[in-house]
Design a protein around this motif. Structure first.
Motif, mmCIF file in Angstrom:
data_model
loop_
_atom_site.group_PDB
_atom_site.id
_atom_site.type_symbol
_atom_site.label_atom_id
_atom_site.label_comp_id
_atom_site.label_asym_id
_atom_site.label_seq_id
_atom_site.Cartn_x
_atom_site.Cartn_y
_atom_site.Cartn_z
ATOM 1 N N ALA A 64 -0.647 -14.847 0.126
ATOM 2 C CA ALA A 64 -0.469 -13.826 -0.903
ATOM 3 C C ALA A 64 0.526 -12.787 -0.421
ATOM 4 O O ALA A 64 0.501 -12.375 0.745
ATOM 5 N N ARG A 65 1.380 -12.357 -1.330
ATOM 6 C CA ARG A 65 2.240 -11.210 -1.108
ATOM 7 C C ARG A 65 1.563 -10.033 -1.803
ATOM 8 O O ARG A 65 1.420 -10.034 -3.036
ATOM 9 N N THR A 66 1.128 -9.061 -1.044
ATOM 10 C CA THR A 66 0.266 -8.039 -1.641
ATOM 11 C C THR A 66 0.300 -6.724 -0.860
ATOM 12 O O THR A 66 0.581 -6.709 0.341
ATOM 13 N N ARG A 67 0.017 -5.640 -1.580
ATOM 14 C CA ARG A 67 -0.220 -4.332 -0.969
ATOM 15 C C ARG A 67 -1.703 -3.961 -1.075
ATOM 16 O O ARG A 67 -2.089 -2.853 -0.741
ATOM 17 N N MET A 68 -2.517 -4.890 -1.564
ATOM 18 C CA MET A 68 -3.881 -4.566 -1.977
ATOM 19 C C MET A 68 -4.959 -4.960 -0.975
ATOM 20 O O MET A 68 -6.141 -4.998 -1.328
ATOM 21 N N THR A 90 -14.058 2.124 5.532
ATOM 22 C CA THR A 90 -13.773 0.924 6.320
ATOM 23 C C THR A 90 -12.443 0.302 5.916
ATOM 24 O O THR A 90 -11.663 -0.144 6.768
ATOM 25 N N ALA A 91 -12.174 0.268 4.618
ATOM 26 C CA ALA A 91 -10.904 -0.286 4.152
ATOM 27 C C ALA A 91 -9.730 0.510 4.716
ATOM 28 O O ALA A 91 -8.710 -0.057 5.139
ATOM 29 N N ALA A 92 -9.880 1.845 4.725
ATOM 30 C CA ALA A 92 -8.835 2.686 5.308
ATOM 31 C C ALA A 92 -8.720 2.442 6.809
ATOM 32 O O ALA A 92 -7.624 2.477 7.376
ATOM 33 N N GLN A 93 -9.858 2.178 7.453
ATOM 34 C CA GLN A 93 -9.850 1.927 8.886
ATOM 35 C C GLN A 93 -9.115 0.632 9.242
ATOM 36 O O GLN A 93 -8.491 0.543 10.302
ATOM 37 N N VAL A 94 -9.180 -0.358 8.381
ATOM 38 C CA VAL A 94 -8.447 -1.606 8.633
ATOM 39 C C VAL A 94 -6.957 -1.327 8.733
ATOM 40 O O VAL A 94 -6.275 -1.812 9.640
ATOM 41 N N THR A 105 -0.325 4.064 4.111
ATOM 42 C CA THR A 105 -1.052 3.719 2.892
ATOM 43 C C THR A 105 -0.990 4.870 1.906
ATOM 44 O O THR A 105 -0.575 5.975 2.240
ATOM 45 N N ASN A 106 -1.464 4.583 0.681
ATOM 46 C CA ASN A 106 -1.557 5.598 -0.366
ATOM 47 C C ASN A 106 -3.041 5.888 -0.608
ATOM 48 O O ASN A 106 -3.723 5.106 -1.286
ATOM 49 N N GLY A 110 -6.551 3.855 -3.357
ATOM 50 C CA GLY A 110 -7.449 2.993 -2.586
ATOM 51 C C GLY A 110 -6.882 2.553 -1.263
ATOM 52 O O GLY A 110 -7.275 1.508 -0.732
ATOM 53 N N HIS A 111 -5.936 3.328 -0.733
ATOM 54 C CA HIS A 111 -5.289 3.003 0.539
ATOM 55 C C HIS A 111 -4.493 1.705 0.469
ATOM 56 O O HIS A 111 -4.377 0.992 1.473
#
Length: 387
Positions: A64-68, A90-94, A105-106, A110-111
């Motif tokens: 996948a090509r993604t920013r999500m 946790t998502a931000a920590q990744v 990130t933004n 949602g980062h």
């Protein structure tokens, strides 16, 4: 371009009926001016994507090509019962733990990462496991952030996170990956693909259409929707080249794997079609001619064969396009010579061999198999040798 590389050049002539394979910002088919003539054009990205997706389906491995990645990971954690604040943290920590200083990130989205990532689609499950293994550290880091009011440092193992983000699939090895924020994840693409263009002058054709109202009110007549779409039709020249040496390098020297990838790529590049407006135009044509050349040191496009647009002369464009390609192939052999040409061949609907184009194969499957064998032959130069 690697000195001494071996290349597989693919030249395709493909008649396409009325269609809009690649729309510009106005919604109309893309065009380009070449040889003082307007041509229909399909960008390389528009044809590369269906090739990649079909290869991934055939191989059973998707990318996948993604920013999500962070938002998708956060949602997966919530579905596993993690509290909202811990899932988002946790998502931000990744992203923060992916490298020293973290990925940009933004936070308001949602980062989602600022840079596009290109990675195997099973990355979510693997990242989820890493997060689960380190849930205690994440909960403590979140508590510390609440108590201090300062952003918590990365609480996940950077090496493990980075390893997941830079993993490769076959198509990543083939098409390459630009990952500026994690340089070790960069992969030089082995495929170069040119925009396709019609070999003749092509104008946009208006298609006025209406949509009938199936539930009209009493005393009402007419249509519920009126619009004019624009379509093109013509014979396209398509060109791609594979740096076989680069591909083998990306595959860690596995020549058998490279042969399988090339066989599949040749078949898929031959048969895949862009999907724009497919439900209203069904432009599912196949090429009239596929010609390959295996060369040492540099690829050669035959696009210049059509700088002067071909003319129909009462017989359509396909036959004169075949002749123009064959004539240009002979010209290239005369100008450049054949010392570095390792193999060449073709498959065509013409019903007879076309002499300047080498071995005539009965069909596209045979041609793809021949390409895979030809790129690995050891003569006149070993793959990667610098002459």
């Amino acid at each position: 371009m690697t000195s001494g590389s071996r290349f597989l050049d693919l030249h395709i002539l493909q008649p396409v009926t009325a269609s809009n394979l690649n729309r510009g910002e106005s919604g109309q088919p893309k065009t380009i001016k070449w040889g003082d003539a307007e041509r229909a054009m399909v960008s390389s990205a528009a044809w590369k994507r269906p090739v990649r997706l079909e290869m991934e389906e055939e191989l059973g491995e998707s990318a996948a090509r993604t920013r999500m990645v962070p938002p998708v990971l956060a949602e997966a954690l919530r579905q596993q019962g993690w509290p909202d604040d811990l899932a988002d943290f946790t998502a931000a920590q990744v992203a923060l733990s992916a490298k020293t200083g973290g990925l940009k990130t933004n936070p308001q989205q949602g980062h989602r990462t600022q840079a596009m990532l290109y990675l195997p689609t099973d990355v979510t499950g693997r990242l989820l496991q890493i997060c689960a293994d380190h849930r205690g550290e994440l909960e403590q880091a979140l508590a510390d952030q609440h108590s201090t009011g300062k952003q918590a440092p990365g609480a996940l193992p950077t090496k493990q996170i980075a390893t997941e983000l830079i993993r490769r699939t076959t198509t990543i090895n083939l098409f390459g990956r630009m990952l500026a924020e994690i340089p070790t994840g960069h992969v030089d693409g082995a495929v170069q693909m040119a925009p396709a263009f019609t070999v003749h002058d092509t104008s946009l054709q208006p298609d006025f259409f209406t949509a009938v109202e199936d539930w009209p009110r009493p005393h009402e007549a007419g249509s519920a929707h009126l619009e004019t779409a624009f379509l093109t039709a013509g014979v396209f020249y398509r060109f791609a080249t594979v740096n076989v040496t680069e591909l083998i390098t990306n595959l860690d020297g596995d020549t058998a794997a490279a042969a399988k990838v090339i066989d599949l790529f040749v078949w898929t590049f031959t048969m895949a079609m862009p999907q724009a407006k497919r439900t209203s135009t069904a432009p599912h044509s196949v090429p009239d001619l596929v010609h390959y050349v295996v060369r040492h040191r540099r690829p050669i496009s035959y696009g210049a064969a059509f700088e002067q647009p071909v003319t129909a002369r009462g017989q359509g464009y396909t036959v004169p396009a075949r002749q123009a390609l064959a004539d240009y192939a002979a010209t290239i052999d005369r100008l450049v010579g054949t010392r570095r040409r390792i193999a060449h061949g073709h498959a065509t609907a013409a019903g007879h061999p076309i002499d300047p184009l080498g071995t005539c194969h009965p069909g596209f499957e045979d041609l793809a198999t021949a390409c895979a064998a030809a790129v690995l032959t050891s003569t006149p130069h070993a793959i990667g040798d610098v002459a």
